[in-house]
Design an enzyme around this catalytic site. Sequence first.
Site, PDB file in Angstrom:
ATOM      1  N   THR A  40       0.829  -1.204   0.000  1.00  0.00           N
ATOM      2  CA  THR A  40       0.000   0.000   0.000  1.00  0.00           C
ATOM      3  C   THR A  40       0.860   1.249   0.000  1.00  0.00           C
ATOM      4  O   THR A  40       0.566   2.230  -0.695  1.00  0.00           O
ATOM      5  CB  THR A  40      -0.923  -0.002   1.235  1.00  0.00           C
ATOM      6  OG1 THR A  40      -1.802  -1.116   1.157  1.00  0.00           O
ATOM      7  CG2 THR A  40      -1.732   1.277   1.320  1.00  0.00           C
ATOM      8  N   HIS A  43       2.138   1.947  -3.433  1.00  0.00           N
ATOM      9  CA  HIS A  43       1.088   2.546  -4.267  1.00  0.00           C
ATOM     10  C   HIS A  43       0.964   4.044  -3.986  1.00  0.00           C
ATOM     11  O   HIS A  43       0.810   4.847  -4.909  1.00  0.00           O
ATOM     12  CB  HIS A  43      -0.257   1.865  -4.004  1.00  0.00           C
ATOM     13  CG  HIS A  43      -0.348   0.466  -4.522  1.00  0.00           C
ATOM     14  ND1 HIS A  43      -0.180   0.152  -5.853  1.00  0.00           N
ATOM     15  CD2 HIS A  43      -0.609  -0.703  -3.892  1.00  0.00           C
ATOM     16  CE1 HIS A  43      -0.331  -1.159  -6.025  1.00  0.00           C
ATOM     17  NE2 HIS A  43      -0.586  -1.695  -4.837  1.00  0.00           N
TER      18      HIS A  43
END
Length: 345
Positions: A40, A43
């Site tokens: 995450t 990202h």
Amino acid sequence: MRALTKLSADPGLELLDHPEPGCGAWDVKIRVLRAGICGTDLHLADWDDWARSTVDPPLVIGHEFYGEIVAVGEKVTSVAVGDRASGEGHIVCGTCRNCRAGHRHVCIAIEGLGVNRDGAFADFVVLPATNVWVHPADLDPDLGAIFDPLGNATHTALQWPMVGEDVVITGAGPIGVMAAAIARHAGARYVVVSDASDYRLELARNAGADVTINVTRQSLADAQDTLGMKEGFDIGMEMSGAGPAVSDMISNMNHGGRIALLGLPHQSYDLDWGKVITHMITLKGIYGREMFDTWYAMSQMIATSERFRSAVSQVITHRFPAEQWEDAFEAARSGRCGKVILDWS
């Protein structure tokens, strides 16, 4: 304080000086000692389509952490200053049907630490006391920092009893490797792990996998031949998010097999639904950790088994001072790594 920040709606992060966060009446303030880099976080740094649709900068990122409690709100009685702790990064509403029924991991209004509110890539992080998980004082701080992904692996792996079962895991990222350690600990007969990275497959072998399959050279059918299996796998754990991996898994499941899917795909893919139906294969999506049954289970596995603790610890392959966060993120992107840890002490 230092804080790794997504400052604007563009690729990149900055390590900046921030004011220390305040501690509300029901909150806990933790001095971060270690933090783990998650997909995450990559990202968010790269600012891909998911990040653009999810995050409203500026934001301090990071949600895998371990530290020392330095302040508690006036209403807090469950934890104390000086406790060593990490935390559940999903902050729930407490009022939806699922929350009120005790199923907080499927809250319809979850707020993510380091995604929807300031996170743990900083000297201090604040979160509700109900999200804090206190650890034994002698726990390795690096290990404490990866309880979030270990929880993902635990939630996925313990969906069904494993004693005597043949287990296949597609995807040997850190969570897949830790899932292999859990399957071995929980009594599986055979544990097979597939991936395209020989580096990560070696981590899976060290975690307890009986056979590893590099999908660029072999298939899961080859693993069955190696092990002399006459029937397919009983339990599958999908950790890659890759359509071909899911298809290969379904093709090699026993009739009545059960598959838990944690890996998030980048795009939709086709499945052989005829085989799913006629072979009575169960597919179950998994998200996050059960609050807090998963935390209890992984804590007890860590506390009671040196073999399991060692298998999980070896997943941590890289450690960097917080100031070297760019090098740490590069290592995490490389694929030649397990978990990458930032030292904030």
